[in-house]
Design a protein around this motif. Structure first.
Motif, PDB file in Angstrom:
ATOM      1  N   UNK A   5      34.682 -13.640  -8.032  1.00 47.15           N
ATOM      2  CA  UNK A   5      33.572 -13.199  -8.870  1.00 47.15           C
ATOM      3  C   UNK A   5      32.333 -13.013  -8.014  1.00 47.15           C
ATOM      4  N   UNK A   6      31.727 -11.822  -8.075  1.00 49.06           N
ATOM      5  CA  UNK A   6      30.454 -11.606  -7.423  1.00 49.06           C
ATOM      6  C   UNK A   6      29.352 -12.364  -8.140  1.00 49.06           C
ATOM      7  N   UNK A   7      28.488 -13.024  -7.394  1.00 47.44           N
ATOM      8  CA  UNK A   7      27.363 -13.776  -7.953  1.00 47.44           C
ATOM      9  C   UNK A   7      26.109 -12.935  -7.758  1.00 47.44           C
ATOM     10  N   UNK A   8      25.517 -12.483  -8.854  1.00 49.70           N
ATOM     11  CA  UNK A   8      24.285 -11.677  -8.819  1.00 49.70           C
ATOM     12  C   UNK A   8      24.418 -10.471  -7.891  1.00 49.70           C
ATOM     13  N   UNK A   9      25.571  -9.820  -7.930  1.00 47.79           N
ATOM     14  CA  UNK A   9      25.764  -8.591  -7.166  1.00 47.79           C
ATOM     15  C   UNK A   9      26.312  -8.786  -5.769  1.00 47.79           C
ATOM     16  N   UNK A  10      26.644 -10.009  -5.379  1.00 51.06           N
ATOM     17  CA  UNK A  10      27.233 -10.243  -4.069  1.00 51.06           C
ATOM     18  C   UNK A  10      28.627  -9.653  -3.973  1.00 51.06           C
ATOM     19  N   UNK A  11      29.149  -9.562  -2.750  1.00 54.46           N
ATOM     20  CA  UNK A  11      30.416  -8.865  -2.556  1.00 54.46           C
ATOM     21  C   UNK A  11      31.298  -9.598  -1.543  1.00 54.46           C
ATOM     22  N   UNK A  12      32.571  -9.147  -1.481  1.00 56.29           N
ATOM     23  CA  UNK A  12      33.498  -9.628  -0.469  1.00 56.29           C
ATOM     24  C   UNK A  12      34.334  -8.457   0.025  1.00 56.29           C
ATOM     25  N   UNK A  13      34.813  -8.539   1.245  1.00 63.33           N
ATOM     26  CA  UNK A  13      35.769  -7.562   1.745  1.00 63.33           C
ATOM     27  C   UNK A  13      36.555  -8.178   2.885  1.00 63.33           C
ATOM     28  N   UNK A  14      37.607  -7.490   3.291  1.00 60.90           N
ATOM     29  CA  UNK A  14      38.484  -8.021   4.323  1.00 60.90           C
ATOM     30  C   UNK A  14      38.128  -7.529   5.714  1.00 60.90           C
ATOM     31  N   UNK A  15      37.040  -6.765   5.833  1.00 63.11           N
ATOM     32  CA  UNK A  15      36.632  -6.236   7.131  1.00 63.11           C
ATOM     33  C   UNK A  15      35.516  -7.096   7.708  1.00 63.11           C
ATOM     34  N   UNK A  31      32.166 -12.643   3.101  1.00 55.09           N
ATOM     35  CA  UNK A  31      31.310 -12.789   1.928  1.00 55.09           C
ATOM     36  C   UNK A  31      29.881 -12.400   2.283  1.00 55.09           C
ATOM     37  N   UNK A  32      29.273 -11.577   1.408  1.00 54.93           N
ATOM     38  CA  UNK A  32      27.914 -11.090   1.636  1.00 54.93           C
ATOM     39  C   UNK A  32      27.086 -11.246   0.367  1.00 54.93           C
ATOM     40  N   UNK A  33      25.779 -11.401   0.577  1.00 51.32           N
ATOM     41  CA  UNK A  33      24.851 -11.384  -0.542  1.00 51.32           C
ATOM     42  C   UNK A  33      24.414  -9.948  -0.822  1.00 51.32           C
ATOM     43  N   UNK A  34      23.713  -9.748  -1.927  1.00 48.57           N
ATOM     44  CA  UNK A  34      23.128  -8.450  -2.262  1.00 48.57           C
ATOM     45  C   UNK A  34      21.617  -8.546  -2.103  1.00 48.57           C
ATOM     46  N   UNK A  35      20.909  -7.553  -2.610  1.00 49.02           N
ATOM     47  CA  UNK A  35      19.446  -7.591  -2.568  1.00 49.02           C
ATOM     48  C   UNK A  35      18.865  -8.512  -3.632  1.00 49.02           C
ATOM     49  N   UNK A  36      19.716  -9.091  -4.455  1.00 43.15           N
ATOM     50  CA  UNK A  36      19.247 -10.043  -5.464  1.00 43.15           C
ATOM     51  C   UNK A  36      19.206 -11.448  -4.877  1.00 43.15           C
ATOM     52  N   UNK A  37      18.167 -12.210  -5.181  1.00 41.12           N
ATOM     53  CA  UNK A  37      18.118 -13.584  -4.659  1.00 41.12           C
ATOM     54  C   UNK A  37      19.244 -14.435  -5.224  1.00 41.12           C
ATOM     55  N   UNK A  38      19.711 -15.379  -4.422  1.00 41.08           N
ATOM     56  CA  UNK A  38      20.777 -16.317  -4.796  1.00 41.08           C
ATOM     57  C   UNK A  38      22.063 -15.583  -5.188  1.00 41.08           C
ATOM     58  N   UNK A 177      23.207 -16.699  -0.879  1.00 36.15           N
ATOM     59  CA  UNK A 177      22.092 -16.571   0.064  1.00 36.15           C
ATOM     60  C   UNK A 177      20.835 -16.300  -0.741  1.00 36.15           C
ATOM     61  N   UNK A 178      19.737 -16.978  -0.417  1.00 35.47           N
ATOM     62  CA  UNK A 178      18.592 -17.063  -1.319  1.00 35.47           C
ATOM     63  C   UNK A 178      17.660 -15.868  -1.301  1.00 35.47           C
ATOM     64  N   UNK A 179      17.634 -15.058  -0.243  1.00 35.16           N
ATOM     65  CA  UNK A 179      16.612 -14.028  -0.117  1.00 35.16           C
ATOM     66  C   UNK A 179      16.924 -12.802  -0.987  1.00 35.16           C
ATOM     67  N   UNK A 180      15.994 -11.858  -1.000  1.00 35.56           N
ATOM     68  CA  UNK A 180      16.210 -10.601  -1.723  1.00 35.56           C
ATOM     69  C   UNK A 180      16.632  -9.481  -0.776  1.00 35.56           C
ATOM     70  N   UNK A 181      17.319  -9.857   0.293  1.00 38.06           N
ATOM     71  CA  UNK A 181      17.878  -8.906   1.261  1.00 38.06           C
ATOM     72  C   UNK A 181      19.379  -9.164   1.379  1.00 38.06           C
ATOM     73  N   UNK A 182      20.169  -8.105   1.432  1.00 36.31           N
ATOM     74  CA  UNK A 182      21.612  -8.262   1.610  1.00 36.31           C
ATOM     75  C   UNK A 182      21.907  -8.807   3.002  1.00 36.31           C
ATOM     76  N   UNK A 183      22.678  -9.881   3.068  1.00 36.33           N
ATOM     77  CA  UNK A 183      22.965 -10.544   4.336  1.00 36.33           C
ATOM     78  C   UNK A 183      24.404 -11.038   4.390  1.00 36.33           C
ATOM     79  N   UNK A 184      24.875 -11.274   5.614  1.00 43.99           N
ATOM     80  CA  UNK A 184      26.135 -11.963   5.796  1.00 43.99           C
ATOM     81  C   UNK A 184      25.980 -13.424   5.363  1.00 43.99           C
ATOM     82  N   UNK A 185      27.023 -13.951   4.745  1.00 39.93           N
ATOM     83  CA  UNK A 185      27.058 -15.386   4.469  1.00 39.93           C
ATOM     84  C   UNK A 185      28.086 -16.052   5.372  1.00 39.93           C
ATOM     85  N   UNK A 186      29.324 -15.574   5.329  1.00 41.90           N
ATOM     86  CA  UNK A 186      30.332 -16.150   6.195  1.00 41.90           C
ATOM     87  C   UNK A 186      31.715 -15.629   5.863  1.00 41.90           C
ATOM     88  N   UNK A 187      32.715 -16.202   6.528  1.00 44.26           N
ATOM     89  CA  UNK A 187      34.108 -15.826   6.331  1.00 44.26           C
ATOM     90  C   UNK A 187      34.839 -16.987   5.663  1.00 44.26           C
TER      91      UNK A 187
END
Length: 204
Positions: A5-15, A31-38, A177-187
């Motif tokens: 489940x994406x949390x507030x627009x976050x995403x996942x992929x296998x690359x 796992x990555x965040x979106x431009x939405x905080x948290x 991830x808390x910011x309003x910028x899309x970022x890497x979180x981890x694998x």
């Protein structure tokens, strides 16, 4: 067994960068965040709020690696119902806030944190184990770095939380991830849930 489940627009992929596969864990999800905080991503068992402690032993294991930064990252892993912004209301779980790893138990919003903490490093695959005894009273939390069989963190709490069947949880990993910028979180390399005895048999 696990739903994503994406949390507030976050995403996942296998690359993810090929260097992040170390041979013993070459499969994983980025796992990555979106431009939405948290924002971020969660994996949880289908019956996410249907488990409690005390009927049989319980075990949950996951392997995760942080890539570029710890700032603003929160990961909850274990038996819990954290939503990605706030701490769990119920559970026995790891809460990794930034690079600080801590074991917690919670029951109806009352959270107890073990005083021992461990500071994680970037680009190290960590394996996290949560073991709950058959009577539900002992919760053991272990962290392993890479392939080292000796845990870098090994703590146990003893309490009667979540043993009456009223408050319930599932196995869950939530990374945000808390910011309003899309970022890497981890694998996220692996997930496993079952009983302590079942895991021991599977490992021989």
């Amino acid at each position: 067994m696990f739903l994503g489940l994406g949390v507030s627009g976050g995403s996942n992929n296998t690359t993810y960068p090929i260097a992040r596969g170390y041979g013993y864990n070459h499969n994983g999800l980025f796992l990555r965040s979106s431009a939405n905080p948290h924002s971020g991503y969660a994996y949880y068992t289908f019956s996410n709020n249907n488990g409690f402690f005390g009927a049989i032993s319980r075990k949950f294991r996951f392997q995760f690696m942080w890539l570029t930064d710890f700032t603003g990252r929160n990961v909850w892993g274990g038996f819990h119902n954290a939503n990605g912004q706030y701490d769990a209301v119920d559970g026995a779980y790891f809460h990794i806030e930034g690079s600080t790893c801590q074991a917690k138990t919670a029951d109806f919003g009352s959270v107890s944190a073990h005083p021992t903490t461990y500071t994680l490093s970037l680009n190290v695959p960590y394996t996290f184990d949560v073991d709950v005894s058959g009577d539900g009273l002992s919760k053991r939390f272990r962290v392993y770095a890479g392939t080292d069989p000796i845990p870098v963190m090994d703590v146990t709490t003893t309490n009667a939380r979540l043993t009456d069947g009223v408050r319930r949880v599932g196995a869950n990993v939530t990374a945000t991830e808390a910011s309003n910028t899309a970022n890497e979180i981890g694998v996220l390399y692996s997930l496993g849930v079952g009983t302590i005895e079942g895991f021991n048999r599977a490992r021989g």
